[in-house]
Scaffold this active site. Structure first.
Site, PDB file in Angstrom:
ATOM      1  N   HIS A 218     -67.142  45.938  -3.104  1.00 17.68           N
ATOM      2  CA  HIS A 218     -67.310  44.666  -3.803  1.00 17.68           C
ATOM      3  C   HIS A 218     -68.085  43.671  -2.935  1.00 17.68           C
ATOM      4  O   HIS A 218     -67.912  43.626  -1.709  1.00 17.68           O
ATOM      5  CB  HIS A 218     -65.954  44.037  -4.135  1.00 17.68           C
ATOM      6  CG  HIS A 218     -65.153  44.779  -5.148  1.00 17.68           C
ATOM      7  ND1 HIS A 218     -65.671  45.781  -5.946  1.00 17.68           N
ATOM      8  CD2 HIS A 218     -63.840  44.642  -5.516  1.00 17.68           C
ATOM      9  CE1 HIS A 218     -64.708  46.230  -6.752  1.00 17.68           C
ATOM     10  NE2 HIS A 218     -63.607  45.566  -6.503  1.00 17.68           N
TER      11      HIS A 218
ATOM     12  N   CYS B 155     -57.954  43.503  -4.627  1.00 16.88           N
ATOM     13  CA  CYS B 155     -59.022  43.926  -3.719  1.00 16.88           C
ATOM     14  C   CYS B 155     -60.016  42.799  -3.435  1.00 16.88           C
ATOM     15  O   CYS B 155     -60.416  42.585  -2.282  1.00 16.88           O
ATOM     16  CB  CYS B 155     -59.741  45.153  -4.277  1.00 16.88           C
ATOM     17  SG  CYS B 155     -60.286  44.990  -5.995  1.00 16.88           S
TER      18      CYS B 155
END
Length: 338
Positions: free
Chosen positions: A244, A131
Site C-alpha cells: 500500500h 494495514c
C-alpha cells in the site's frame, strides 16, 4: 530459555501463509506450532519449519486439547468474535488481525514501534490495526512526539492483495482479459480493477465515508492516544498486486522545518527514509517482502502555519498484517509479558 506454544488461526489463508513465513524467519523460542483453520482445510498437511504439520479444525474441543500460549488470528471478524475468547479462557493471549476488537476500549491496539507499552494492559486479546493505519503510525508517531499533531489527511493507494486471493485474481484475470480485448466480470470488486482505480474500500456508511476510511480515522486517534486530532481519509484501490502507498498531509501544533522532519523520521525504528534525490522515493515494488515502512516525498506544506506532506509505503501483508502481529508476540516473549 522458556519455550512457548503458538497457534496460527486461519493458517491456510493469504495472511496465514505469511504468518508461517515470518515465523520461520524469526525463529522464536517455540516448542510447538499448531495450525488451525476451518473444516474445509482441516487435515491438510503444511510443510512448516522443516516438518509436516496437519491443519487442525477450529473447534472449541480442539482448542481445549492443545496448550497454547499465543494465538495469532487471521480468520475474519466473525471467527475471532467466537473463538478468541475460547483461546483466552484456555490460557492463551490472542493477537487478532481482524477489525473485531480494535475499537474495544478494553483491548489494546498495538504497533510495536509506536505504542508497545499498551501491551501491558491487555486482558487476553491484543488487536492488530488495519494495514493502512499501521504504516502511517510508524511514520507519524515520532512527528507527533516532536511537534504535536493537529490534523491528518490520508489519501491511500491500496493494493489488491488487501482484498485477499480473490482481489489478486480479479486484477490478474482482468488484465488478461483487457490485453485480449475481452470483457471481464469481476468476482471480488464491484467494478473492474484492471486498468482502473476504485475510490471504494469496504462498505459505504451513512455519512458517505467507507468503513476502511472510518477505520483509519478511529484507529489513528486510539493508537496515538489523542482523540483531539482531526483526521479525514479517502481510501482507494489501485491495480497494484502488493504493498500500500499513502499520501499523508499533516498539520502540526508547533513550528517545523523539513530538515527537522527528515532528521526525526530517520531516527524512528522500523522506518526507512528514501528522499535523497529527485528520483529517490518509495514504491510498492521496493517495499514488497520487507517489514520496514518507507517514507519519502517529504515536503513542507506552506498552506498552513506548520505542516508537511509525506509519501508512505509498506508491504500490507507483511508489516500491515503478519509481521506486526508476530512482532507483538516477539515483544511479549522478550520482555516477559507472556
Amino acid at each position: 530459555m522458556k519455550k512457548y506454544n503458538i497457534a496460527v488461526v486461519g493458517a491456510t489463508g493469504m495472511v496465514g501463509n505469511k504468518f508461517l513465513e515470518v515465523l520461520t524467519e524469526k525463529q522464536l523460542p517455540v516448542d510447538n506450532y499448531y495450525l488451525f483453520a476451518s473444516a474445509k482445510s482441516a487435515g491438510k498437511v503444511v510443510d512448516f519449519m522443516g516438518k509436516p504439520h496437519t491443519v487442525i479444525e477450529l473447534t472449541e474441543d480442539n482448542v481445549k486439547a492443545h496448550k497454547v500460549d499465543i494465538a495469532l488470528f487471521s480468520a475474519g471478524g466473525g471467527t475471532s468474535a467466537k473463538f478468541a475468547p475460547v483461546f483466552v479462557r484456555n490460557g492463551a493471549v490472542v493477537i487478532d488481525n481482524s477489525s473485531q476488537w480494535r475499537m474495544d476500549p478494553s483491548v489494546p491496539l498495538v504497533v510495536p514501534e509506536v505504542n508497545p507499552q499498551d501491551i501491558d494492559w491487555h486482558n487476553g486479546i491484543i488487536a492488530n490495526p488495519n494495514c493502512s493505519t499501521i504504516q502511517a503510525m510508524v511514520a507519524l508517531r515520532p512527528l507527533q512526539l516532536k511537534y504535536g499533531i493537529k490534523r491528518i489527511v490520508y489519501s491511500t493507494y491500496q493494493a489488491v492483495s488487501g482484498a485477499g486471493v480473490a482481489g489478486y485474481n480479479d486484477l490478474l484475470d482482468g488484465l488478461k482479459a483487457f490485453v485480449a480485448g475481452q470483457e471481464y466480470a469481476p468476482k471480488k470488486f464491484p467494478l473492474p480493477i484492471a486498468n482502473n482505480v476504485l475510490p471504494h474500500i469496504d462498505v459505504f456508511l451513512d455519512n458517505g465515508y467507507t468503513k476502511e476510511e472510518e477505520k483509519m480515522i478511529k484507529e489513528t486517534k486510539k493508537i496515538l492516544g489523542d482523540s483531539s486530532i482531526k483526521v479525514t481519509a479517502t481510501t482507494v484501490r489501485v491495480p497494484v498486486l502488493n504493498s500500500h502507498s499513502e499520501s499523508v498531509n499533516v498539520e502540526f501544533l508547533s513550528p517545523c522545518t523539513r530538515e527537522g522532519i527528515v532528521e526525526t523520521l530517520r531516527g524512528q525504528k522500523g522506518l526507512v527514509v528514501v528522499d535523497d534525490a529527485s528520483n529517490a522515493y518509495p514504491t510498492p515494488m521496493q517495499a514488497t517482502g520487507h517489514d520496514e515502512v518507507y517514507v519519502g516525498r517529504i515536503r513542507i506544506d506552506d498552506t498552513v502555519d506548520s505542516g508537511c506532506n509525506l509519501w508512505v509505503v509498506a508491504d500490507n501483508i507483511r508489516k500491515g498484517a503478519a509481521s506486526n502481529a508476530v512482532q507483538i508476540a516477539e515483544y511479549m516473549i522478550e520482555h516477559g509479558k507472556i
